[in-house]
Scaffold this active site. Structure first.
Site, PDB file in Angstrom:
ATOM      1  N   GLU A 204      15.906  15.134  -2.196  1.00  0.00           N
ATOM      2  CA  GLU A 204      17.168  14.527  -1.765  1.00  0.00           C
ATOM      3  C   GLU A 204      18.342  15.366  -2.265  1.00  0.00           C
ATOM      4  O   GLU A 204      18.194  16.142  -3.212  1.00  0.00           O
ATOM      5  CB  GLU A 204      17.316  13.133  -2.393  1.00  0.00           C
ATOM      6  CG  GLU A 204      16.145  12.219  -2.208  1.00  0.00           C
ATOM      7  CD  GLU A 204      16.276  11.338  -0.984  1.00  0.00           C
ATOM      8  OE1 GLU A 204      17.404  11.207  -0.480  1.00  0.00           O
ATOM      9  OE2 GLU A 204      15.246  10.813  -0.539  1.00  0.00           O
TER      10      GLU A 204
ATOM     11  N   LYS B 176       5.924   4.213 -10.079  1.00  0.00           N
ATOM     12  CA  LYS B 176       4.570   4.224  -9.515  1.00  0.00           C
ATOM     13  C   LYS B 176       3.527   4.060 -10.623  1.00  0.00           C
ATOM     14  O   LYS B 176       2.533   3.352 -10.463  1.00  0.00           O
ATOM     15  CB  LYS B 176       4.327   5.526  -8.757  1.00  0.00           C
ATOM     16  CG  LYS B 176       5.187   5.634  -7.495  1.00  0.00           C
ATOM     17  CD  LYS B 176       5.160   7.041  -6.942  1.00  0.00           C
ATOM     18  CE  LYS B 176       5.956   7.160  -5.659  1.00  0.00           C
ATOM     19  NZ  LYS B 176       6.142   8.560  -5.256  1.00  0.00           N
TER      20      LYS B 176
ATOM     21  N   ILE C 116      -1.847   7.663   1.133  1.00  0.00           N
ATOM     22  CA  ILE C 116      -3.178   7.622   0.504  1.00  0.00           C
ATOM     23  C   ILE C 116      -3.569   6.167   0.251  1.00  0.00           C
ATOM     24  O   ILE C 116      -2.831   5.452  -0.429  1.00  0.00           O
ATOM     25  CB  ILE C 116      -3.186   8.356  -0.868  1.00  0.00           C
ATOM     26  CG1 ILE C 116      -2.591   9.749  -0.750  1.00  0.00           C
ATOM     27  CG2 ILE C 116      -4.578   8.393  -1.460  1.00  0.00           C
ATOM     28  CD1 ILE C 116      -2.347  10.432  -2.100  1.00  0.00           C
TER      29      ILE C 116
ATOM     30  N   GLU D 192       0.819  -1.229   0.000  1.00  0.00           N
ATOM     31  CA  GLU D 192       0.000   0.000   0.000  1.00  0.00           C
ATOM     32  C   GLU D 192       0.845   1.268   0.000  1.00  0.00           C
ATOM     33  O   GLU D 192       0.481   2.279  -0.601  1.00  0.00           O
ATOM     34  CB  GLU D 192      -0.930  -0.018   1.222  1.00  0.00           C
ATOM     35  CG  GLU D 192      -1.911   1.121   1.281  1.00  0.00           C
ATOM     36  CD  GLU D 192      -2.850   1.166   0.092  1.00  0.00           C
ATOM     37  OE1 GLU D 192      -3.736   0.324   0.011  1.00  0.00           O
ATOM     38  OE2 GLU D 192      -2.687   2.064  -0.765  1.00  0.00           O
TER      39      GLU D 192
ATOM     40  N   ASP E 184      10.995   7.974 -10.295  1.00  0.00           N
ATOM     41  CA  ASP E 184      10.143   7.570  -9.179  1.00  0.00           C
ATOM     42  C   ASP E 184       8.678   7.503  -9.636  1.00  0.00           C
ATOM     43  O   ASP E 184       7.975   6.520  -9.383  1.00  0.00           O
ATOM     44  CB  ASP E 184      10.310   8.591  -8.033  1.00  0.00           C
ATOM     45  CG  ASP E 184       9.371   8.338  -6.881  1.00  0.00           C
ATOM     46  OD1 ASP E 184       9.696   7.514  -6.025  1.00  0.00           O
ATOM     47  OD2 ASP E 184       8.288   8.966  -6.845  1.00  0.00           O
TER      48      ASP E 184
END
Ligand SMILES: NC(=O)c1ccc[n+]([C@@H]2O[C@H](COP(=O)([O-])OP(=O)(O)OC[C@H]3O[C@@H](n4cnc5c(N)ncnc54)[C@H](OP(=O)(O)O)[C@@H]3O)[C@@H](O)[C@H]2O)c1
Length: 413
Positions: free
Chosen positions: A175, A190, A121, A114, A186
């Site tokens: 970062e 996703k 979320i 999750e 990234d």
């Protein structure tokens, strides 16, 4: 985030047990550096993560170390030992999802994730469980808080990219090496996971088309606003006549669309389908505490599974399937051109678009003198047609510069 999770497991132990009926006990924590101060007793620590996954007293394993290795082998070892695993590692899932989910199914245990997309979320469970019967047509969202923070600062404060990035780094939203965020990697990992869940077909992170925000010019954020758009880094997974198309890139979105109003480091994801229409999931997409909440929810499910002695979460299955040839994917386009300000220039530009079968939706001109700025928005056109039209525009003498082109993502008609 592992620190927040460990602290919550110790301090919220009672609350979790009262609410869920599950007693979770933190048995061991693997870290890299044993000498760092931690918010939990040092006797729990080890710098040998394989000892955690193999320990017979450890029933459930949480992987929040990140990266591909040793995380990948540790997750496989835990699954081989028939221990349910909770991970927040989108990079690992995007690279090795089918292999890991297959191993979990073979061993009859769950691999829960999750926290891997959208941080705090709840998004994975709704997609994989509540919406299992919905033929989802599109998932559209802002899934990287760092880039949204930077683009918000550029749009609202008029800061150039470098300055907004430095501010994000100073405040801890980016970062020291920001490349995975600002380069779109990234968000692409996703997007691959969301597309897999939405369409039941494994896409894989390496098949997601990707552009980052490094070359976004603050001028286009101001021009976008004048035309009624906001510029956001969007993850888009959609069914097309040529197969699923999955992409991450900066895009113009109408200012009245709810995604345009998502500010700072927040995330928001639209899920669209013929049955449900539009659903919006929104909230903190990262941060130790929100992400620990998502991991804790998974851990409670994993514990139920352990106690029941049978897999309780639905098995994640992915079919094989190609993705759409990106050259054929259609979108609207915004273009900013610097052109010679003379009669007949617009006709030459319109002719180039016509030759490449791209039709213009709107034209806006600013500036008078030797050169002018032209802002154009096209109707839907395949990537390939747009690319060829831009090449042809560059060779026109009256076009001094094709200063920017961005895709325009519109709401479903
Ligand atoms: N942070 C978030 O908001 C967030 C949100 C969603 C998903 N995630 C995901 O969660 C994962 C972790 O992210 P993070 O931001 O929490 O990273 P982080 O702050 O760097 O924490 C990683 C932890 O794992 C430990 N670790 C790393 N490599 C190790 C190794 N080889 N052996 C033993 N321990 C090791 C580190 O130990 P030391 O403390 O000794 O360095 C540290 O405690 C990533 O997959 C990330 O994508 C994070």
């Amino acid at each position: 985030m592992g620190g927040s999770l460990a602290r919550r497991l110790l301090s919220d132990h009672r609350v979790i047990a009262e609410k869920s009926g599950i007693e979770l006990e933190l048995v061991k924590v693997a870290v890299r550096d044993l000498s760092k101060p931690r918010p939990f007793p040092s006797e729990l620590l080890t710098d040998r993560p394989e000892d955690v996954v193999r320990d017979p007293d450890v029933a459930l394993v949480v992987e929040v170390m990140g990266g591909l290795e040793p995380a990948g082998e540790l997750v496989l070892t835990a699954l081989n030992e028939r221990k349910p695993v909770v991970t927040a590692n989108k990079e690992l899932l995007a690279a090795r999802g089918p292999e890991l989910f297959t191993r979990a199914a073979e061993k009859g245990v769950s691999l829960l994730f999750e926290a891997a997309v959208g941080g705090g979320i709840p998004l994975i469970r709704p997609l994989s469980e509540s919406l299992a019967g919905e033929p989802i047509t599109r998932v559209l969202g802002i899934v990287n808080g760092t880039t949204n923070f930077i683009l918000t600062a550029m749009a609202e404060e008029g800061r150039p990219y470098r300055e907004a990035l430095a501010e994000a780094q100073r405040l801890g939203y980016a970062e020291a090496d920001p490349s995975a965020d600002v380069g779109g990697g990234d968000a692409a990992a996703k997007a691959a996971i969301l597309a897999g869940l939405a369409f039941g077909v494994w896409v894989g992170g390496d098949r997601v088309y990707r552009e980052g925000i490094e070359s976004v010019d603050v001028a286009d954020l101001a021009f976008a606003r004048r035309l009624g758009y906001a510029l956001k880094l969007l993850a888009v997974a959609e069914r097309t006549p040529h197969g699923p198309a999955v992409r991450v890139h900066p895009a113009m979105i109408p200012i009245e669309h709810p995604l345009a109003g998502v500010r700072g480091a927040n995330n928001a994801v639209f899920v669209e389908g013929p049955g449900v229409g539009e659903l919006l999931f929104m909230g903190p997409g990262a941060g130790g505490e929100p992400t620990a909440t998502a991991v804790l929810g998974d851990l409670i499910d994993a514990a139920r599974e352990y106690l029941a002695g049978a897999q309780v979460a639905p098995r994640i299955r992915f079919g094989d399937g190609g993705v759409a040839d990106f050259a054929r994917v259609e979108t609207k386009w915004y273009l900013r051109l610097e052109v010679v300000d003379a009669p007949g220039v617009l006709a030459q530009i319109a002719a180039v678009f016509g030759e490449h079968r791209v039709s213009l939706m709107s034209v806006w001109q600013e500036g008078r003198g030797e050169t002018a700025t032209l802002l154009l928005v096209t109707h839907d056109a395949p990537e390939e047609h747009h690319r060829r039209a831009v090449e042809a525009l560059r060779s026109l003498e009256v076009v001094k510069q094709v200063a920017a082109t961005y895709r325009v993502v519109a709401p479903e008609p």
